[in-house]
Design a protein around this motif. Structure first.
Motif, PDB file in Angstrom:
ATOM      1  N   VAL A   1     -12.434  -6.205  -4.156  1.00 49.59           N
ATOM      2  CA  VAL A   1     -11.186  -4.977  -5.065  1.00 49.59           C
ATOM      3  C   VAL A   1     -10.946  -4.175  -3.586  1.00 49.59           C
ATOM      4  CG1 VAL A   1     -12.939  -4.545  -7.318  1.00 49.59           C
ATOM      5  CG2 VAL A   1     -13.965  -3.655  -4.920  1.00 49.59           C
ATOM      6  N   HIS A   2      -9.509  -3.474  -4.435  1.00 47.96           N
ATOM      7  CA  HIS A   2      -9.075  -2.817  -3.333  1.00 47.96           C
ATOM      8  C   HIS A   2      -8.771  -1.437  -3.468  1.00 47.96           C
ATOM      9  CE1 HIS A   2      -8.194  -7.808  -3.084  1.00 47.96           C
ATOM     10  NE2 HIS A   2      -8.065  -7.101  -1.890  1.00 47.96           N
ATOM     11  N   GLY A   3      -8.571  -0.158  -1.923  1.00 45.67           N
ATOM     12  CA  GLY A   3      -8.367   1.299  -3.372  1.00 45.67           C
ATOM     13  C   GLY A   3      -7.761   1.736  -2.448  1.00 45.67           C
ATOM     14  N   PHE A   4      -6.914   2.977  -2.212  1.00 48.08           N
ATOM     15  CA  PHE A   4      -5.880   3.558  -1.277  1.00 48.08           C
ATOM     16  C   PHE A   4      -7.571   4.925  -1.359  1.00 48.08           C
ATOM     17  CE2 PHE A   4      -2.378   1.698  -4.297  1.00 48.08           C
ATOM     18  CZ  PHE A   4      -2.815   0.762  -3.668  1.00 48.08           C
ATOM     19  N   VAL A   5      -7.453   5.254   0.063  1.00 43.65           N
ATOM     20  CA  VAL A   5      -7.794   6.830   0.039  1.00 43.65           C
ATOM     21  C   VAL A   5      -6.847   7.773   1.434  1.00 43.65           C
ATOM     22  CG1 VAL A   5     -10.346   6.341   0.529  1.00 43.65           C
ATOM     23  CG2 VAL A   5      -8.621   5.724   2.323  1.00 43.65           C
ATOM     24  N   GLU A   6      -7.164   8.135   0.935  1.00 42.23           N
ATOM     25  CA  GLU A   6      -6.535   9.418   2.465  1.00 42.23           C
ATOM     26  C   GLU A   6      -6.376   8.956   3.479  1.00 42.23           C
ATOM     27  OE1 GLU A   6      -3.677  12.135   1.756  1.00 42.23           O
ATOM     28  OE2 GLU A   6      -4.018  11.369  -0.625  1.00 42.23           O
ATOM     29  N   PRO A   7      -5.361   8.766   5.262  1.00 43.32           N
ATOM     30  CA  PRO A   7      -6.021   8.354   5.982  1.00 43.32           C
ATOM     31  C   PRO A   7      -6.978   9.603   6.063  1.00 43.32           C
ATOM     32  CG  PRO A   7      -3.575   8.365   5.900  1.00 43.32           C
ATOM     33  CD  PRO A   7      -4.023   8.969   4.315  1.00 43.32           C
ATOM     34  N   ASP A   8      -8.170   8.483   6.736  1.00 41.62           N
ATOM     35  CA  ASP A   8      -9.396   9.317   7.709  1.00 41.62           C
ATOM     36  C   ASP A   8     -10.254   9.824   6.862  1.00 41.62           C
ATOM     37  OD1 ASP A   8      -8.681   7.607   9.019  1.00 41.62           O
ATOM     38  OD2 ASP A   8      -7.425   8.788  10.304  1.00 41.62           O
ATOM     39  N   ARG A   9      -9.928  10.371   5.571  1.00 47.61           N
ATOM     40  CA  ARG A   9     -11.063  10.994   4.317  1.00 47.61           C
ATOM     41  C   ARG A   9     -11.871  10.031   3.236  1.00 47.61           C
ATOM     42  NH1 ARG A   9      -9.610  16.359   3.857  1.00 47.61           N
ATOM     43  NH2 ARG A   9      -8.920  16.301   1.683  1.00 47.61           N
ATOM     44  N   ALA A  10     -11.965   8.951   4.037  1.00 50.71           N
ATOM     45  CA  ALA A  10     -12.417   7.722   3.305  1.00 50.71           C
ATOM     46  C   ALA A  10     -14.293   8.473   3.549  1.00 50.71           C
ATOM     47  CB  ALA A  10     -12.958   6.889   3.826  1.00 50.71           C
ATOM     48  N   LEU A  11     -14.905   8.280   2.379  1.00 48.33           N
ATOM     49  CA  LEU A  11     -16.814   8.783   2.301  1.00 48.33           C
ATOM     50  C   LEU A  11     -17.383   7.548   2.842  1.00 48.33           C
ATOM     51  CD1 LEU A  11     -16.550  10.409  -1.406  1.00 48.33           C
ATOM     52  CD2 LEU A  11     -16.406  11.682   0.775  1.00 48.33           C
ATOM     53  N   LEU A  12     -17.904   8.390   4.228  1.00 51.24           N
ATOM     54  CA  LEU A  12     -18.719   7.244   5.349  1.00 51.24           C
ATOM     55  C   LEU A  12     -19.885   7.131   4.597  1.00 51.24           C
ATOM     56  CD1 LEU A  12     -15.912   7.011   8.232  1.00 51.24           C
ATOM     57  CD2 LEU A  12     -16.283   5.858   6.161  1.00 51.24           C
ATOM     58  N   ARG A  13     -20.782   6.345   5.336  1.00 54.44           N
ATOM     59  CA  ARG A  13     -22.651   6.425   5.549  1.00 54.44           C
ATOM     60  C   ARG A  13     -23.018   7.096   6.461  1.00 54.44           C
ATOM     61  NH1 ARG A  13     -25.118   0.215   3.435  1.00 54.44           N
ATOM     62  NH2 ARG A  13     -24.060   0.478   1.693  1.00 54.44           N
TER      63      ARG A  13
ATOM     64  N   VAL B   1       0.830  -0.976  -0.311  1.00 52.04           N
ATOM     65  CA  VAL B   1      -0.316  -0.413   0.050  1.00 52.04           C
ATOM     66  C   VAL B   1       0.693   1.239  -0.253  1.00 52.04           C
ATOM     67  CG1 VAL B   1      -1.709   1.552   1.506  1.00 52.04           C
ATOM     68  CG2 VAL B   1      -1.877  -1.096   1.206  1.00 52.04           C
ATOM     69  N   PRO B   2       0.764   2.353  -1.328  1.00 52.52           N
ATOM     70  CA  PRO B   2       2.027   3.068  -0.881  1.00 52.52           C
ATOM     71  C   PRO B   2       1.517   4.185   0.476  1.00 52.52           C
ATOM     72  CG  PRO B   2      -0.404   3.451  -3.113  1.00 52.52           C
ATOM     73  CD  PRO B   2      -0.321   2.031  -1.816  1.00 52.52           C
ATOM     74  N   ALA B   3       2.957   4.810   0.875  1.00 59.22           N
ATOM     75  CA  ALA B   3       3.389   5.150   2.388  1.00 59.22           C
ATOM     76  C   ALA B   3       1.902   6.317   2.686  1.00 59.22           C
ATOM     77  CB  ALA B   3       4.283   6.043   2.425  1.00 59.22           C
ATOM     78  N   GLY B   4       0.960   6.069   3.502  1.00 62.88           N
ATOM     79  CA  GLY B   4       0.815   7.768   3.969  1.00 62.88           C
ATOM     80  C   GLY B   4      -0.861   6.748   3.150  1.00 62.88           C
ATOM     81  N   GLN B   5      -1.600   5.728   3.372  1.00 64.42           N
ATOM     82  CA  GLN B   5      -2.398   6.143   2.677  1.00 64.42           C
ATOM     83  C   GLN B   5      -3.496   4.686   3.402  1.00 64.42           C
ATOM     84  OE1 GLN B   5      -3.851   6.389  -1.228  1.00 64.42           O
ATOM     85  NE2 GLN B   5      -2.566   8.272  -0.672  1.00 64.42           N
ATOM     86  N   GLN B   6      -4.813   4.200   3.007  1.00 65.03           N
ATOM     87  CA  GLN B   6      -5.062   3.435   4.023  1.00 65.03           C
ATOM     88  C   GLN B   6      -6.131   2.094   2.629  1.00 65.03           C
ATOM     89  OE1 GLN B   6      -8.093   5.758   6.248  1.00 65.03           O
ATOM     90  NE2 GLN B   6      -6.608   5.665   8.100  1.00 65.03           N
TER      91      GLN B   6
END
Ligand code: ADP
Ligand code: MG
Length: 322
Positions: free
Chosen positions: A134-146, A36-41
């Motif tokens: 499927v797997h993807g990356f988000v910036e830490p704690d920036r994922a769009l949640l419900r 996983v790229p550094a600094g990504q979730q």
């Protein structure tokens, strides 16, 4: 062809497409090894299609590949994620070369469109069942949640609604093939995950999900977190010209509200953030339509011909009957 030859022939050919820098070991070993790229979730989701349950027997294999991956990648879009890797579990009644060639060609097409890499999977014999993780990356704690909608937020959707349900009607009724029915069928089989839009919404939307079960049912998932309610304007629902020419307005609105499998995004956003977001939506020529707002009184109400109708999240009959 034995199982190993089959995997090698159809799936190991995955082309490097620039999105797979993090693949240390791909298909061929006991596990994939991924960085996983550094600094990504990492965000992860899996979807399954079972013949006879999720699709009609003898559905064309290329359409199944599109439908399977489209639905799975749409979950990444709903998180605002950047797509990266896929694993694929196939249960096949037999190793059918024609089927596999068509399925894998479409699969690789979708993967390259979304810059994803197939990194592993499983192949077994049995009733036709397809799973994609499927797997993807988000910036830490920036994922769009419900979770996160607030009173007075606007409720917005991407694209147009109801087309997929209309496409299903074309299939079930064997509607004659023309430009309208072809468009609607395509919307059913080939969902367009709103990856770019999801990414643009990061930092702006207060809550987000993709519409898989129908707008009303899915919107209800956003409301559940805060015992909130929603007011929608039936005339604001974005309808394609295809659905308008296929059925009357009331039917089109019903399908837009509860049809399901549109794989568009539904999100909430404060009026200030909505204002801020306009420039980037316009730059990217992305279609987003405000259809209502979040209110403190629970339940969903729809404005129709100037009066409010209370609807059940999953039962549309209520609305039609009023
Ligand atoms: P194991 O028995 O160790 O689980 P398999 O023989 O099932 O390994 O698989 C061998 C390799 O092929 C693994 O790297 C696996 O991830 C990959 N693989 C198997 N089936 C598929 C598939 N349908 N799509 C992509 N990769 C697959
Ligand atoms: Mg092993």
């Amino acid at each position: 062809m034995d199982e190993f030859a089959l995997i090698n022939h159809y799936f190991r050919t995955a082309k490097r497409n620039g999105a797979d820098q993090g693949v240390i070991q791909g298909i061929g070993d006991d596990c994939a090894v991924l960085s996983v790229p550094a600094g990504q979730q990492l965000v992860v989701s899996i979807d399954t299609l079972v013949e006879g349950v999720h699709f009609l027997p003898d559905t064309a294999p290329d359409l199944l590949a599109w439908r399977l991956l489209g639905a799975a990648i749409s979950d990444l879009a709903a998180m605002g994620a950047t797509p990266a890797w896929v694993t694929l579990a196939l249960t096949l009644p037999k190793a059918d070369d024609v089927w596999l060639a068509s399925f894998s060609t479409a699969l690789h097409e979708v993967l390259s469109l979304y810059r994803m890499t197939l990194v592993g999977g499983d192949t077994t014999r049995g009733p036709l069942t397809l799973s994609a993780q499927v797997h993807g990356f988000v910036e830490p704690d920036r994922a769009l949640l419900r979770q996160g909608a607030q009173v007075d937020d606007l409720i917005c959707v991407t694209g147009t609604l109801g087309d997929s349900r209309a496409g299903l009607a074309c299939l079930l009724d064997n509607s004659p093939v023309n430009a309208v029915t072809s468009y609607l069928r395509e919307r059913f089989y080939k969902p367009t995950p709103r990856i770019l839009t999801g990414q643009l919404l990061v930092g702006y939307a207060s809550a987000c999900l993709d519409i898989s079960d129908g707008l009303l049912g899915d919107l209800n998932h956003l409301l559940e977190y805060g015992s909130l309610g929603a007011e929608l304007d039936s005339e604001a629902l974005p309808l394609s010209s295809a659905i308008r020419s296929f059925v009357d307005e009331l039917q089109a609105q019903e399908w837009a509200l509860s049809g399901g499998e549109d794989f568009e995004l539904c999100f909430t956003i404060s009026p200030e953030q909505w204002h801020q977001l306009q420039a980037s939506l316009q730059t990217h020529n992305v279609q987003v339509t405000p259809i209502g707002r979040i209110v403190s009184q629970s339940g969903i109400r729809i404005k129709k011909n100037g009066s409010w109708v209370q609807v059940q999240p999953n039962g549309f009959n209520h609305f039609a009957g009023e």
